[in-house]
Design an enzyme around this catalytic site. Structure first.
Site, short mmCIF file in Angstrom:
data_model
loop_
_atom_site.label_atom_id
_atom_site.label_comp_id
_atom_site.label_asym_id
_atom_site.label_seq_id
_atom_site.Cartn_x
_atom_site.Cartn_y
_atom_site.Cartn_z
N HIS A 95 76.30 61.00 44.65
CA HIS A 95 76.02 59.78 43.91
C HIS A 95 74.74 59.09 44.38
O HIS A 95 74.13 58.34 43.63
CB HIS A 95 77.19 58.79 44.02
CG HIS A 95 78.34 59.19 43.17
ND1 HIS A 95 79.26 60.15 43.57
CD2 HIS A 95 78.73 58.79 41.94
CE1 HIS A 95 80.15 60.31 42.61
NE2 HIS A 95 79.86 59.50 41.61
N GLY A 96 74.36 59.30 45.61
CA GLY A 96 73.13 58.65 46.06
C GLY A 96 72.90 58.90 47.53
O GLY A 96 73.82 59.24 48.28
#
Lengths: 470, 366
Positions: free
Chosen positions: A320-321
């Protein structure tokens, strides 16, 4: 070009009309060109990256397909590594350098690079990996026609924020002549209107409240209590992402393509395991098929299963990041999945399975799962560890109801959504509108949805979709 | 080949028709305008319409004075009428708090559709673009003010009058979908319809009589001496903390500030366009458009130069398309004892301003 802008819908309308006007071969070309235009509007520089990744995976597919035995294995290893290097460079290079520098007390400034994250890079690489692995596993023959493959990677409804499309689902649909049966038109419009309402009316209402809480600023001149801020984000991310997916699926359907579902009312799941079968399904099934199962899944004993769950969810979080907060979120879910698995096995072993599954306990399990998932959003949304800890501490305090009295929207949305799900739990109304209602009634329904959008949407706020940053 | 799109087109068109029809019945017909929250921004436009409609007197030579809250506080219609009782003029106050030229154009179009209803139109506007520090063209609140007045045909001109593309989109949306800028108003109405009904009825009964009885605020600012080097008060005796903050933040801080070049250029365009449109409406009708520089603030008289017409306004005056009272007409009122806050005249300022305005207009208007 966001899905909630007039520019996008003009673009989409033009593409749709051209699709209807062209034959199958030209439609394919048109869709590829349109998808590259769509991507170029974000940042023209990354068109080369998209083209390069497409060409590389296309060639990798042919290479793998032409090999056997260990050569085939080497080829797929190179292909996966190339995709991971691409993702790692653009998304994680600075993150790992900064973490390394922090570990050894170095200054990260001289080591990091000024890298701009290309939109949708995570989705593009995961689809690339899925393709080369499917070819390697002989689930799929390598695509011979480069245009077919280019359309699979770049098809604009899923290009920047998914859902993660599997080659086996998409490629058989490529090259069919354009057709838009009545039921597909109704279904596509329904999904688009549903998605726009989720995004513009619900997610955009909740976003400023969540942002105010996690940013430490007042909302409407009032401080947002922790539980309201966290609940607002929990609902925001669902409506935002599932709204995006609905629009993407609706657009794809109108253009003659079917995307698999990505959300199945996840906040009504009765366990965390079920939650992951209903939340971001395209990611969770990808992780299952291309990571969990290759790691051994649950075939190597309970201990290894728990470790596999932690690895998969930790990496899923990192997908996701580039932040340790996402890793924490992923590991938290890994622990919850492990605990659920352990407790469920214990309950079954002692013959308590029927009691646990009793219908009267379902609301309790749903509430518990929602609570656990919502707590999980704290590290996901908080800017750093300190804020995460502060928020979790604040959640332990008695809830302050003063804010809700003045801003009842958060509770209205939560309870209203729940009431809607209970009333239309089998989606009969929605399906009737699509499948059986006279077209005039369907159109009237669409008109009322349009009015609801006009009355309730917060278009002016220009809040981007949450998953665009991933 | 487009037969494949017939069904989806039919669905979309019918759905759009439902939206358009509903909007036409509820919003474009003026039905919802009656039920706007009186205290809201859009409601203040509605209040202005109420006041103008109730006080315009057929058969008299009505002088419509249009402005913002400075005119709301500063002009007494009855005193103005009394001052020129022999001249046949009747003053009508068309103020909307926080409004500007763009809003005034649409207000005038609404209350004076054929541009012949009034004997004169008086605009209480700054005489030069440099008196505005922000970009007038990008005042987002104008979209809400004008929600009850805009028509579909206004779409291009209104949307393009904003410099910022985001605001242009927003403005266009507000015309295409008239419920959009009234979202909060509608939500509040639906959550307590009976309460809204009572409020609106009360406003209909009492707003105009209450305003006509209003004499102005009696409080006055103390006459603080100004330090010429800092251009701030030497002391704050007699000023409470709240007022002190208000004066510092909203008055003294900006008293000698000039807008940046791009703002100035933008405001020049703004004045040229909107004043030009107002003048154009009245061109050839024989209705004079008069510009007046209302008292600017409590210390402007001693601390700021006399306002002089410049730029677009100067050109219009020089071309004889508008009349203007001299810039120094009211500068002697720009003293603290004629103001109750940093912007608005008190009762004594109101009386002095009203009498002089009425006298000067009587002398000016043919």
């Amino acid at each position: 070009m966001l899905f909630d802008t007039l520019a996008y819908w003009l673009f989409f309308g033009i593409v749709l009309v051209l699709c209807a006007a062209l034959n199958a071969g030209r439609t394919k070309r048109l869709l590829v060109v349109a998808s590259y235009v769509f991507y170029a509007v974000w940042d023209a520089r990354f068109v080369l990256l998209l083209g390069g990744a497409t060409l590389a995976n296309y060639l990798f597919g042919l290479w793998i397909d032409a090999r056997a035995g260990s050569a085939r294995r080497r080829a797929v290893t190179v292909a996966i590594a190339a995709n991971l290097v691409l993702l790692g460079f653009f998304k994680y290079f600075n993150f790992f350098i900064e973490s390394f520098a922090a570990l050894f007390g170095l200054s990260p400034d001289s080591l990091t690079l000024r890298i701009v994250l290309p939109v949708g890079i995570s989705f593009i690489t995961f689809e690339g990996i899925a393709y080369v692995v499917d070819v390697y596993r002989r689930d799929l023959r390598a695509v011979r026609h480069p245009l077919d493959f280019a359309l699979f990677v770049s098809f604009f409804p899923h290009l920047v924020a998914g859902p993660i499309i599997r080659p086996m689902d998409f490629l058989p649909q490529v090259g069919r002549p354009f057709s838009l049966p009545d039921d597909a038109a109704r279904w596509g419009l329904r999904e688009i209107l549903k998605g726009l309402f989720k995004k513009l009316a619900l997610a955009n209402y909740l976003a400023p409240i969540a942002d105010a809480y996690f940013g430490g600023t007042p909302y409407d001149g009032v401080a947002v209590p922790a539980w309201v801020g966290v609940l607002a984000f929990s609902l925001q991310i669902y409506f935002d992402f599932s709204g995006y997916t609905d629009i993407a699926r609706g657009c794809a359907r109108l253009l003659g393509f079917r995307f698999p579902p990505n959300f199945e009312r996840p906040y009504l799941a009765t366990s965390i395991t079920e939650f992951w079968r209903r939340w971001h399904i395209s990611l969770s099934t990808w992780l299952r098929d291309y990571l969990y199962i290759p790691l051994g899944g649950n075939r190597r004993g309970p201990g290894r299963t728990y470790v596999n769950l932690l690895i998969v969810m930790g990496l899923g979080g990192l997908w996701h990041g580039a932040s340790w907060n996402f890793v924490v979120w992923g590991l938290y879910h890994g622990v919850l999945l492990g605990m659920h698995r352990f407790l469920r096995r214990r309950a079954d072993a002692r013959g308590w399975g029927r009691i646990v599954d009793a219908p009267m306990l379902v609301p309790l399990w749903v509430a518990l799962t929602f609570l656990l998932a919502t707590i999980g959003w704290v590290p996901f949304r908080a800017p750093d560890f300190a804020s995460t800890v502060a928020t979790l501490k604040a959640l332990c305090a008695l809830p302050d109801l003063g804010f809700v009295a003045g801003h009842p929207g958060v509770l209205v949305i939560a309870l209203g959504s729940l009431a809607w799900c209970v009333l239309d739990r089998r989606r009969r109304l929605q399906d009737w509108l699509v499948e059986r209602a006279p077209w005039q009634v369907a159109a009237l329904g669409a008109g009322f949805a349009g009015l609801a959008l006009e009355f309730c949407s917060y278009v002016d706020l220009q809040i981007p979709f949450v998953y665009f940053q991933f | 080949m487009f037969r494949r799109l017939v069904f989806v087109t039919r669905l979309v068109v019918v759905a759009l028709l439902v939206v358009v029809l509903f909007d036409a019945l509820v919003f474009r017909s003026g039905f919802y305008r009656r039920w706007l929250e009186p205290g809201s921004v859009a409601g203040s436009t509605r209040n202005a319409l109420r006041l103008v409609e109730a006080t315009t007197m057929p058969g008299r030579r009505n002088v419509l004075v249009v402005g913002n809250s400075k005119i709301g506080e500063g002009l007494s219609m009855s005193l103005a009428d009394k001052t020129v009782s022999d001249g046949g003029l009747h003053f009508v106050n068309g103020f909307i708090p926080g409004s500007d030229l763009r809003i005034w154009y649409y207000l005038l179009r609404e209350v004076d559709p054929d541009a012949r209803r009034y004997g004169a139109i008086v605009l209480a506007t700054p005489l030069a673009a440099e008196e505005e520090l922000g970009k007038m063209a990008n005042r987002v609140a104008d979209i809400n003010y004008l929600a009850p007045l805009l028509r579909l045909s206004d779409l291009p001109s209104f949307a393009l009058s904003f410099d910022d593309p985001v605001l242009r989109n927003q403005a266009a949306r507000s015309i295409l979908f008239p419920a959009q800028p009234l979202r909060r108003d509608i939500a509040a109405f639906l959550s307590a319809p009976a309460q809204r009904y009572e409020k609106v009825r009360d406003q209909e009964r009492n707003y105009v009589p209450n305003y006509l009885r209003y004499l102005g605020r009696s409080e006055a600012l103390p006459d603080l001496p100004i330090d010429p080097s800092t251009r701030l008060p030497v002391h704050w005796n007699g000023v409470d903390e709240r007022m002190r903050r208000g004066l510092t933040e909203h008055y003294f801080r900006w008293l000698h500030v000039k807008p940046p070049e791009d703002t100035l250029a933008s405001n020049e365009r703004y004045y040229r366009y909107w004043l030009g449109r107002i003048v154009e409406r009245y061109q050839g009708t024989g209705v004079p458009v008069v510009l007046i520089a209302v008292p600017r603030g409590p210390w402007h008289g001693s601390e700021a130069p006399v306002p002089t017409p410049g730029g677009a306004i100067g050109e219009l005056i020089a071309a004889g398309k508008v009349l203007a009272l001299p810039g120094d007409t009211f500068t002697d009122i720009e003293q603290p004892h004629h103001f109750f806050d940093q912007e608005h005249m008190n009762r004594s300022g109101r009386e002095r301003f009203t009498v002089r305005l009425a006298q000067r207009l009587q002398a000016l208007l043919p």
